[in-house]
Design a protein around this motif. Structure first.
Motif, PDB file in Angstrom:
ATOM      1  N   ASP A 144       0.787  -1.021  -0.050  1.00  0.00           N
ATOM      2  CA  ASP A 144       0.016  -0.020   0.021  1.00  0.00           C
ATOM      3  C   ASP A 144       0.670   1.178   0.011  1.00  0.00           C
ATOM      4  O   ASP A 144       2.088   1.167   0.502  1.00  0.00           O
ATOM      5  CB  ASP A 144      -1.002   0.120   1.210  1.00  0.00           C
ATOM      6  CG  ASP A 144      -1.955  -1.184   1.138  1.00  0.00           C
ATOM      7  OD1 ASP A 144      -2.415  -1.561   0.096  1.00  0.00           O
ATOM      8  OD2 ASP A 144      -2.452  -1.558   2.251  1.00  0.00           O
ATOM      9  N   VAL A 145       0.345   2.243  -0.544  1.00  0.00           N
ATOM     10  CA  VAL A 145       1.023   3.692  -0.518  1.00  0.00           C
ATOM     11  C   VAL A 145       0.449   4.419   0.358  1.00  0.00           C
ATOM     12  O   VAL A 145      -0.901   4.640   0.531  1.00  0.00           O
ATOM     13  CB  VAL A 145       0.835   4.258  -2.060  1.00  0.00           C
ATOM     14  CG1 VAL A 145       1.547   5.521  -2.220  1.00  0.00           C
ATOM     15  CG2 VAL A 145       1.548   3.437  -3.258  1.00  0.00           C
ATOM     16  N   ARG A 146       1.335   5.283   1.072  1.00  0.00           N
ATOM     17  CA  ARG A 146       0.642   6.108   2.181  1.00  0.00           C
ATOM     18  C   ARG A 146       1.555   7.526   1.661  1.00  0.00           C
ATOM     19  O   ARG A 146       2.518   7.573   1.249  1.00  0.00           O
ATOM     20  CB  ARG A 146       1.135   5.934   3.587  1.00  0.00           C
ATOM     21  CG  ARG A 146       0.785   4.565   4.053  1.00  0.00           C
ATOM     22  CD  ARG A 146      -0.770   4.699   4.393  1.00  0.00           C
ATOM     23  NE  ARG A 146      -1.435   3.677   4.657  1.00  0.00           N
ATOM     24  CZ  ARG A 146      -1.951   2.602   4.132  1.00  0.00           C
ATOM     25  NH1 ARG A 146      -2.140   2.801   2.753  1.00  0.00           N
ATOM     26  NH2 ARG A 146      -2.701   1.691   4.902  1.00  0.00           N
ATOM     27  N   LEU A 147       0.678   8.342   2.229  1.00  0.00           N
ATOM     28  CA  LEU A 147       1.382   9.974   1.959  1.00  0.00           C
ATOM     29  C   LEU A 147       1.735  10.514   3.350  1.00  0.00           C
ATOM     30  O   LEU A 147       0.888  10.560   4.362  1.00  0.00           O
ATOM     31  CB  LEU A 147       0.128  10.934   1.375  1.00  0.00           C
ATOM     32  CG  LEU A 147       0.385  12.446   1.230  1.00  0.00           C
ATOM     33  CD1 LEU A 147       1.699  12.410   0.110  1.00  0.00           C
ATOM     34  CD2 LEU A 147      -0.560  13.152   0.969  1.00  0.00           C
ATOM     35  N   MET A 148       2.898  10.741   3.301  1.00  0.00           N
ATOM     36  CA  MET A 148       3.677  11.186   4.632  1.00  0.00           C
ATOM     37  C   MET A 148       3.724  12.839   4.745  1.00  0.00           C
ATOM     38  O   MET A 148       4.226  13.558   3.778  1.00  0.00           O
ATOM     39  CB  MET A 148       4.999  10.840   4.889  1.00  0.00           C
ATOM     40  CG  MET A 148       5.124   9.270   4.541  1.00  0.00           C
ATOM     41  SD  MET A 148       4.235   8.350   6.024  1.00  0.00           S
ATOM     42  CE  MET A 148       4.495   6.673   5.654  1.00  0.00           C
ATOM     43  N   THR A 149       2.966  13.262   5.684  1.00  0.00           N
ATOM     44  CA  THR A 149       2.967  14.595   5.849  1.00  0.00           C
ATOM     45  C   THR A 149       3.608  15.018   7.255  1.00  0.00           C
ATOM     46  O   THR A 149       3.746  14.154   8.397  1.00  0.00           O
ATOM     47  CB  THR A 149       1.584  15.231   6.298  1.00  0.00           C
ATOM     48  OG1 THR A 149       0.940  14.636   5.099  1.00  0.00           O
ATOM     49  CG2 THR A 149       1.566  16.600   6.276  1.00  0.00           C
ATOM     50  N   MET A 150       4.567  16.128   7.006  1.00  0.00           N
ATOM     51  CA  MET A 150       5.727  16.214   8.214  1.00  0.00           C
ATOM     52  C   MET A 150       5.486  17.883   8.876  1.00  0.00           C
ATOM     53  O   MET A 150       4.930  18.550   8.059  1.00  0.00           O
ATOM     54  CB  MET A 150       7.007  16.223   7.909  1.00  0.00           C
ATOM     55  CG  MET A 150       7.353  14.655   7.362  1.00  0.00           C
ATOM     56  SD  MET A 150       8.886  14.601   6.244  1.00  0.00           S
ATOM     57  CE  MET A 150       8.218  15.187   4.692  1.00  0.00           C
ATOM     58  N   ALA A 151       5.830  17.998  10.099  1.00  0.00           N
ATOM     59  CA  ALA A 151       5.877  19.233  10.575  1.00  0.00           C
ATOM     60  C   ALA A 151       6.767  19.183  11.811  1.00  0.00           C
ATOM     61  O   ALA A 151       6.951  18.206  12.644  1.00  0.00           O
ATOM     62  CB  ALA A 151       4.338  19.779  10.949  1.00  0.00           C
ATOM     63  N   SER A 168      -3.885   7.581   3.738  1.00  0.00           N
ATOM     64  CA  SER A 168      -3.871   6.681   2.427  1.00  0.00           C
ATOM     65  C   SER A 168      -4.270   7.635   1.368  1.00  0.00           C
ATOM     66  O   SER A 168      -4.775   8.784   1.402  1.00  0.00           O
ATOM     67  CB  SER A 168      -5.100   5.493   2.517  1.00  0.00           C
ATOM     68  OG  SER A 168      -6.130   6.064   2.504  1.00  0.00           O
ATOM     69  N   LEU A 169      -4.030   7.331  -0.064  1.00  0.00           N
ATOM     70  CA  LEU A 169      -4.481   7.938  -1.100  1.00  0.00           C
ATOM     71  C   LEU A 169      -5.686   7.361  -1.713  1.00  0.00           C
ATOM     72  O   LEU A 169      -5.880   7.530  -2.689  1.00  0.00           O
ATOM     73  CB  LEU A 169      -3.477   7.769  -2.097  1.00  0.00           C
ATOM     74  CG  LEU A 169      -2.045   8.652  -1.767  1.00  0.00           C
ATOM     75  CD1 LEU A 169      -0.973   8.406  -2.780  1.00  0.00           C
ATOM     76  CD2 LEU A 169      -2.509   9.972  -1.444  1.00  0.00           C
ATOM     77  N   ALA A 170      -6.670   6.595  -1.022  1.00  0.00           N
ATOM     78  CA  ALA A 170      -7.600   5.935  -1.393  1.00  0.00           C
ATOM     79  C   ALA A 170      -8.695   7.188  -1.717  1.00  0.00           C
ATOM     80  O   ALA A 170      -8.864   8.006  -1.348  1.00  0.00           O
ATOM     81  CB  ALA A 170      -8.447   5.128  -0.379  1.00  0.00           C
ATOM     82  N   LEU A 192      -1.676   3.674  -7.574  1.00  0.00           N
ATOM     83  CA  LEU A 192      -1.333   3.705  -6.355  1.00  0.00           C
ATOM     84  C   LEU A 192      -2.512   3.258  -5.300  1.00  0.00           C
ATOM     85  O   LEU A 192      -2.157   2.669  -4.259  1.00  0.00           O
ATOM     86  CB  LEU A 192      -1.202   5.006  -5.665  1.00  0.00           C
ATOM     87  CG  LEU A 192      -0.031   5.990  -6.627  1.00  0.00           C
ATOM     88  CD1 LEU A 192       0.288   7.358  -5.968  1.00  0.00           C
ATOM     89  CD2 LEU A 192       1.245   5.013  -6.349  1.00  0.00           C
ATOM     90  N   ALA A 193      -3.760   3.396  -5.892  1.00  0.00           N
ATOM     91  CA  ALA A 193      -4.813   2.833  -5.318  1.00  0.00           C
ATOM     92  C   ALA A 193      -6.200   2.744  -5.896  1.00  0.00           C
ATOM     93  O   ALA A 193      -6.221   3.665  -7.010  1.00  0.00           O
ATOM     94  CB  ALA A 193      -5.131   3.851  -3.778  1.00  0.00           C
ATOM     95  N   THR A 194      -6.824   1.658  -5.747  1.00  0.00           N
ATOM     96  CA  THR A 194      -8.092   1.493  -6.373  1.00  0.00           C
ATOM     97  C   THR A 194      -9.370   1.432  -5.593  1.00  0.00           C
ATOM     98  O   THR A 194      -9.235   1.108  -4.446  1.00  0.00           O
ATOM     99  CB  THR A 194      -7.840   0.391  -7.519  1.00  0.00           C
ATOM    100  OG1 THR A 194      -7.771  -0.952  -6.663  1.00  0.00           O
ATOM    101  CG2 THR A 194      -6.914   0.334  -8.423  1.00  0.00           C
TER     102      THR A 194
END
Length: 749
Positions: A144-151, A168-170, A192-194
């Protein structure tokens, strides 16, 4: 004769326009190959992909903004414990699959919640490069693909911590219907996602499983093509000033299987509104692809309506030639004959009588010329005969124009009003009804998420409020209102119901007797008041209230190709709309409230078939309703998104032929106005004035000077008439001079 003056150019133009309109009619209404898939179905897939892209873009941007805002608020304080940070973050926002706080200096994980976040992708470039702290897509061990957000968080002392959240990018979790699927595609065409295929995995028959395998392969192939198309610059693929979706979008046709064709729409992630400013999601290079197999159309026989198009073109040619013949016989030939006769008289040829036309202004002018020929010294008929002829031919040149207009109207009216009329008998593809339902469900999901996000924002802000410091609280509310464009007012209500601090517009009453945190009021006002609240920690009875702008909700409903969209409550009363509305007004069609109630009853009882066709007096309306489902505080409101639109807006062949027939009729009317109006202004009106002048001249008016206004046939007759007037005047002067000369001679002797 001049090229653009006289009677010949408008008649020639009439011939050319009649032939051109006949050819156009044969082209657009005649036999034509039916498309494999109706254009309306393809356009609907494109709109579906645009809706999915907007929803995904908004979801990603909101998550990035929420994380950055939380980090900013925490950094403004004295530093918080990592465990407490993640705990408060999870209570306010249930949107991340996993969160982690790590020490930037040592790399040690200080706290973690939810799904384990891999850290192998973290390096110096991610933290200090040109694109430092930019969200990154990371593939997990599971695939699975994940979007990583940082601060970055300011820890206790001088230490710095890194807050990482993954999601997730679903695509939105909505009811996609049977065999409909959506995919999120990266640059290069990697899927990336379906969503949607998992709904069909329970199929039992081998044929259905084979079709599912075929569709999965088609999705992969079409995703590659969509990724290539979205690499283009959005400004280069749209016409200047065309507006529409700000990103790159379009449609694709796949292969066929068992009489079905895979159709797909694609749309790149782009900011939905220029006022939104920079969009993090738009810079990720993602594309949403929506695919649906539809039944392939086979046109084996020629429709009778297509034959009507050829017959209409032939009838126009015949009527047009007949109209031209009428103008040639009744207007052009008499006018040219008058031109020749007047020029002959002006040159002094008085031997042959004037050939007088049979009727109209030309007959009056011819009769007057014959009388002036006699006055110039030729042999003329008695005046009584001329008067009788003048009275006999009193009819004018407007008659031929009226007859010509009637002949052409015999074609324009039936073609524009009767030919190719649908009268509500058009078969609407089932895919259009399904798309209306699914797109409405997608809009409902987007609105529900926006309301949940609004309540989560209020809850997050409430944890930072210090009621004992009204000045700092008011500053915090003003900053929050500036960052959150969805609110029109933020205010803190005390236990006694009084407003402690406020920012924005005038506050409305908030009662603690009601238990719901999202409320609607404002009956009798111009627009509803949508409020969402959150209790302030450690201050019992104190609540932070945010009023959501109705304009913000309206903007979520405006989608092309979906018609009119409204948000209604459980009583089917309007709360927001894509177009203008009155607060709490009812729905315009009696069938729509029943559709809303049916959708609310079926919630939780399985698939909701909430799309239908409404046929009323020959008009077909496609409508759909989608109640709020899917979790969150907004799902308990009992609200429903309703959409409807007239089916004649669809790009269906029958409706297109009807529109083309109406256009052909209107073009015929324009042809009549232009050509016959030209003849009336340039020929008939000047000819009527010339007839009166010629009769006055024949009656003895030699003082009025005749001068031509136009350089055409009528103007040439006017010039000849002036020469004849001068000759008559000279003749009268000579006749007056001859009797006077003998009297002078007698007196002289």
């Amino acid at each position: 004769m001049p090229l653009l003056g006289g009677i010949r150019p408008p008649i020639a133009l009439l011939c050319v326009l009649v032939l051109a309109l006949a050819g156009l009619t044969a082209k657009v209404l005649g036999p034509d190959a039916e498309p494999v898939v109706p254009k309306a179905v393809l356009s609907s897939q494109q709109h579906f992909a645009q809706d999915g892209a907007i929803a995904l873009r908004a979801s990603i941007d909101e998550r990035v903004t929420d994380l950055e805002r939380t980090a900013t608020a925490l950094n403004a304080g004295s530093g918080a414990d990592p465990e407490r940070v993640l705990s408060d973050l999870g209570k306010a926002y249930q949107k991340w699959t996993g969160t982690t706080v790590l020490d930037l200096e040592s790399g040690e994980v200080l706290a973690a919640r939810g799904e384990r976040i891999p850290l192998a992708w973290l390096d110096k470039d991610v933290l200090t490069g040109d694109e430092a702290l930019t969200p990154r897509m990371v593939r997990l061990e599971t695939g699975d693909v994940r979007l990583m957000t940082m601060a970055v968080l300011e820890g206790k002392g001088e230490t710095q911590q890194l807050l990482i959240a993954s999601n997730s990018l679903a695509v939105p979790s909505i009811n996609l219907g049977p065999f409909r699927s959506m995919a999120v595609v990266a640059r290069g065409g990697e899927v990336l996602a379906t969503a949607g295929f998992e709904q069909s995995e329970a199929l039992n028959s081998d044929a259905e499983r084979e079709e599912l395998t075929f569709l999965q392969k088609q999705m992969t192939r079409l995703s590659d093509r969509a990724a290539e198309e979205t690499e283009q610059n959005p400004l280069s693929v749209r016409e200047p000033g065309s507006g529409g979706y700000p990103g790159v979008s379009g449609t694709l046709l796949g292969d066929g299987y068992n009489g079905r064709v895979a159709t797909a729409g694609y749309a790149s992630l782009a900011a939905a509104d220029p006022e939104d400013g920079e969009s993090v999601a738009a810079g990720l290079g993602l594309t949403v692809v929506a695919m649906l197999p539809v039944v392939q159309q086979h046109a084996t026989t020629v429709d009778s309506r297509q034959l009507y198009g050829l017959l209409a073109a032939g009838a126009l040619v015949l009527l047009g030639l007949l109209a031209v013949a009428v103008l040639w016989v009744t207007v052009q030939r008499p006018l040219l004959a008058l031109f020749l006769e007047s020029r002959r008289l002006a040159r002094g040829d008085l031997i042959r009588p004037v050939t007088v036309p049979r009727w109209g202004e030309a007959a009056r002018i011819g009769s007057a010329l014959e009388r002036t020929r006699g006055q110039l010294g030729g042999v003329s008929a008695p005046d009584s005969a001329g008067d009788a002829r003048r009275r006999r031919f009193r009819g004018g040149g407007r008659g031929p124009l009226a007859l010509t207009a009637v002949l052409l109207l015999l074609w324009c009216v039936p073609v524009g009003l009767l030919l190719n009329r649908t009268d509500g008998t058009v078969s609407i593809p089932a895919a259009m009804v399904n798309d209306q339902r699914d797109r409405t469900d997608l809009v409902a999901d987007r609105v529900r998420r926006a309301l949940n996000e609004a309540q989560a924002d209020v809850l997050s802000i409430s944890r930072l409020i210090d009621v004992d410091d009204p000045g700092a609280t008011e500053t915090l509310l003003k900053d929050a209102l500036r960052e959150h464009t969805r609110y029109q007012a933020l205010y803190v209500v005390g236990e006694d119901g009084n407003v402690v601090a406020r920012a924005g517009g005038d506050p409305h009453a908030w009662s603690e007797e009601e238990r719901t945190l999202v409320r609607v009021s404002g009956k009798g006002e111009k627009k509803p008041v949508v409020q969402t609240g959150a209790p302030v920690p450690k201050h019992k009875g104190t609540t932070l209230v945010g009023e959501v702008r109705v304009e913000f909700l309206n903007s979520l409903l405006k989608r092309p190709g979906l018609g009119e969209v409204r948000i209604v409550n459980a009583d089917a009363r309007t709360l927001a709309a894509s177009d203008g509305f009155l607060a709490f007004e009812g729905l315009p069609n009696d069938a729509l409230p029943d559709l809303v109630r049916a959708g609310n009853v079926q919630v939780g009882a399985g698939p909701v078939e909430n799309g239908l066709l409404i046929r009323d007096r020959g008009a077909v309306t496609v409508a759909a309703a989608a109640p709020f489902t899917g979790g969150g505080i907004a799902s308990d409101l009992g609200w429903t998104v309703v959409s409807w639109q007239n089916a004649d807006r669809f790009e269906i062949t029958a409706y297109e032929r009807e529109d083309r027939a109406v256009l052909a009729g209107l073009l015929g009317l324009a042809l009549i106005v232009v050509c016959l109006g030209w003849i009336h202004l340039v020929v008939v009106r000047p000819l009527r004035a010339l007839a009166a002048d010629a009769e006055n001249l024949a009656d003895g008016d030699l003082k009025t000077v005749h001068y031509p206004r136009y350089q055409d046939e009528v103007g040439a007759v006017v010039r000849s008439l002036e020469l004849i007037r001068q000759q008559l005047q000279a003749r009268r002067q000579n006749q007056a001079r001859r009797p006077a000369e003998p009297r002078l001679d007698a007196g002289g002797r």
